[in-house]
Design a protein around this motif. Structure first.
Motif, PDB file in Angstrom:
ATOM      1  N   GLN B  62       1.102  -1.122   0.025  1.00 56.12           N
ATOM      2  CA  GLN B  62      -0.198  -0.057  -0.253  1.00 56.12           C
ATOM      3  C   GLN B  62       0.795   0.976  -0.025  1.00 56.12           C
ATOM      4  O   GLN B  62       0.580   1.940  -0.792  1.00 56.12           O
ATOM      5  N   GLN B  63       1.798   1.553   0.889  1.00 58.84           N
ATOM      6  CA  GLN B  63       2.357   2.533   1.252  1.00 58.84           C
ATOM      7  C   GLN B  63       3.265   2.910   0.441  1.00 58.84           C
ATOM      8  O   GLN B  63       4.020   3.782  -0.526  1.00 58.84           O
ATOM      9  N   SER B  66       0.922   3.880  -2.966  1.00 58.00           N
ATOM     10  CA  SER B  66       0.198   5.629  -2.426  1.00 58.00           C
ATOM     11  C   SER B  66       1.694   6.587  -3.030  1.00 58.00           C
ATOM     12  O   SER B  66       1.945   7.491  -3.489  1.00 58.00           O
ATOM     13  N   ARG B  70       2.043   9.381  -5.928  1.00 58.25           N
ATOM     14  CA  ARG B  70       2.290  10.769  -5.958  1.00 58.25           C
ATOM     15  C   ARG B  70       3.280  11.111  -7.137  1.00 58.25           C
ATOM     16  O   ARG B  70       3.185  12.422  -7.291  1.00 58.25           O
TER      17      ARG B  70
END
Lengths: 294, 306
Positions: B62-63, B66, B70
């Protein structure tokens, strides 16, 4: 029987060697230089006139003997008053150990990947190509510096980092070479006769790609010596007070104007060692690979 | 041609994704990011809040997703050190490094191609031998050493060139010379080998038989074909120069991305290091695609080959 065969082969070598070495000036120069460096590295404690770590405030920044110095310190002293010649002599050990170690480890990584891709083909080949593409895309010096900053410096970490950033040429060349060997009749016959894959790798493929490994090894060893010196120069390789040549140049930068010899001599040492390794590599390539096939 | 192009693009995209994972891992492996972002005087609550805002309590995948999201929107994070936007920092310095790379590449090509042509005209002649000797010597010299020697010669002894900074065009002379010195052997060998190859071909014999002047034969007929491999290698070398300028920029205090990356590494300012690794790698991958396409356009046989 054994005796006669050894004596006849012993008779052959001295007659063959000078003939093959004749006209190979570069190879001979490289061989002499490299032997010299290895000799210096092995017998450093007996050759060095002083201890490479002993500092002396009284003897700071003495010039070399040809620039007004004394025979007490033939190459002068550095900013801490340490004998420059002794540090240069001990530095040979670091350069050779790091160069040999990193190139050896890179050989293992690159050869394994290359041979697996070349012999197995198909998906293995595609996977290895992908890994090579990633390795080439990553800026190696930058990555090496970042890893050293995170993992800490030291001879072992430097060797591993350099190996991880210098295996690609082995993989690229050995993939092609082992693919060629694997398609030869004798390999196909060995397989048809029921030889195991391990046996084929060990006794059919490996001996036939060994010449490529030797040639790339010398080339990558030279590259690793240069890269190790660059890492030291940037302050993240071998750490002070070790007498690493790159570090000696980095320390000498502060005295560029007062004593330019501090950077000149260490740079010259790196150049000669790298030149020696490269000349030996070029010579080996000419000896192993006949002209016109390189 | 179309299918070839698509395949190359997919390969390039896959490499970019892999590189981004490595760049992501680089920062992840440096320890607790919330502590690093908060700085020395952050309280436990600040750290906890940072962890929540940046999603540092989420799973690794997930990190990454995301973060990658970005990045695709141009958000490469903030510098731990100056709190500035990383992309801005890099874009400010990219022109310096790009100028340096282009200048040294052009300089290298301008010297090595004519030298390679003259070497090929008389292989094993004195000029050929000295050029090859020079390139063997050049490959053995550490780049920062060449830079320092140039500083000693032109900056300290003769005092005709500035030894650091980017104030004027003259500041780029020594750094470009230093880098050009290292691309010289590569291009010299390529153009020499290409030229020797081409000069022995039938069409050159025909051109000579037609009575064309030696200059026309060499520069109009032979060089055009001999230069093909040089063009594609030059594209790739440009990528290496971008990544390799770190040493030269630090020797000459040129404020480019190499120096930015080096000082970021020394300060453990990992978002900046991560961004430089990512950007340099992606530029390198793109240059490779361009080089492949150039090759394909110049030699159509490549696209049909599998």
């Amino acid at each position: 029987m054994t005796l006669s065969s050894t004596s006849s082969s012993r008779g052959k070598i001295p007659r063959l060697l000078p003939a093959r070495l004749a006209g190979r000036t570069g190879f001979c120069i490289g061989l002499v230089l490299l032997t010299g460096f290895i000799f210096i590295a092995v017998f450093a404690p007996f050759i060095a006139p002083h201890d490479p770590y002993t500092q002396s405030l009284m003897a700071r920044l003495k010039p070399p003997v040809w620039a007004g110095g004394t025979w007490e310190y033939p190459f002068g002293t550095d900013g801490y008053g340490r004998d420059y010649l002794s540090r240069l002599i001990y530095g040979t050990r670091i350069s050779l150990i790091v160069g040999l170690g990193a190139a050896a480890l890179a050989t293992v990584i690159g050869t394994t990947l290359g041979v697996v891709a070349g012999v197995m083909g198909g998906y293995a080949n595609r996977a290895v190509s992908f890994i090579i593409a990633i390795r080439l895309a990553l800026p190696s010096l930058l990555l090496a510096l970042a890893i050293l900053q995170i993992a800490g410096s030291g001879v072992f970490v430097v060797v591993v980092v350099l190996a991880v950033t210098h295996w690609d040429r082995f993989a690229v060349v050995l993939r092609t070479a082992s693919r060629q060997v694997a398609s030869q009749d004798y390999v196909i016959r060995a397989r048809a006769m029921g030889a195991s894959e391990m046996r084929i790798l060990r006794s059919e493929i490996f001996p036939n790609v060994l010449n490529h490994i030797v040639i790339i090894f010398t080339f990558e060893m030279a590259q690793c010596i240069l890269a190790a010196a660059a890492l030291s120069f940037l302050g993240l390789g071998i750490q002070a007070p070790e007498p690493s040549w790159g570090l000696m140049m980095s320390e000498g930068r502060a005295f560029l104007v007062i004593n330019p010899w501090l950077i000149t001599i260490a740079g010259l040492a790196i150049m000669l060692l790298v030149l020696a390794v490269n000349l030996v590599g070029d010579g080996l390539r000419d000896l192993i690979v006949p002209k016109g096939r390189s | 041609m179309g299918a070839y192009f698509v395949r190359k693009l997919i390969e390039a995209a896959a490499v970019c994704v892999a590189v981004s994972i490595i760049a992501f891992l680089l920062v992840q492996s440096t320890g607790d990011l919330a502590v690093a972002m908060g700085g020395l005087d952050a309280s436990a609550e600040d750290t906890a809040r940072l962890r929540e805002v940046y999603g540092l309590d989420q799973s690794f995948v997930q990190q990454y997703l995301s973060w990658a999201g970005r990045v695709l929107h141009g958000d490469l994070g903030q510098s731990y050190f100056s709190q500035e936007d990383v992309l801005t920092l890099i874009l400010e310095r990219l022109p310096v490094t790009a100028t340096l790379s282009v200048a040294s590449l052009l300089l290298g090509l301008l010297i090595s191609i004519p030298a390679g042509v003259y070497c090929a005209m008389k292989p094993d002649g004195w000029f050929d031998r000295s050029c090859l000797g020079l390139s063997v010597l050049g490959q053995a010299m550490p780049s920062y050493w060449v830079g320092l020697l140039l500083i000693l010669l032109f900056g300290v002894t003769f005092r005709i060139l500035p030894i650091s900074g980017t104030q004027s065009a003259a500041s780029y002379v020594m750094p470009s010379l230093t880098l050009a010195w290292f691309v010289f052997p590569v291009f010299l060998r390529l153009s020499r080998a290409g030229m020797i190859d081409v000069l022995s071909s039938d069409y050159i014999r025909t051109a000579r038989a037609k009575g064309l002047s030696e200059r026309t034969v060499l520069f109009k007929h032979a060089l055009r074909n001999a230069i093909l491999p040089v063009v594609s290698v030059a594209t790739v070398q440009f990528g290496f120069l971008l990544g390799g300028s770190i040493v030269v920029e630090s020797v000459f205090s040129l404020n480019g991305i190499g120096l930015l990356a080096w000082s970021a590494i020394q300060r453990s300012d990992y978002p900046v290091v991560q961004a430089v690794v990512l950007i340099v790698a992606i530029i390198f991958v793109l240059l490779n695609v361009v080089s492949d396409l150039l090759n394909a356009a110049l030699d159509p046989r490549l696209t049909s080959e599998q």
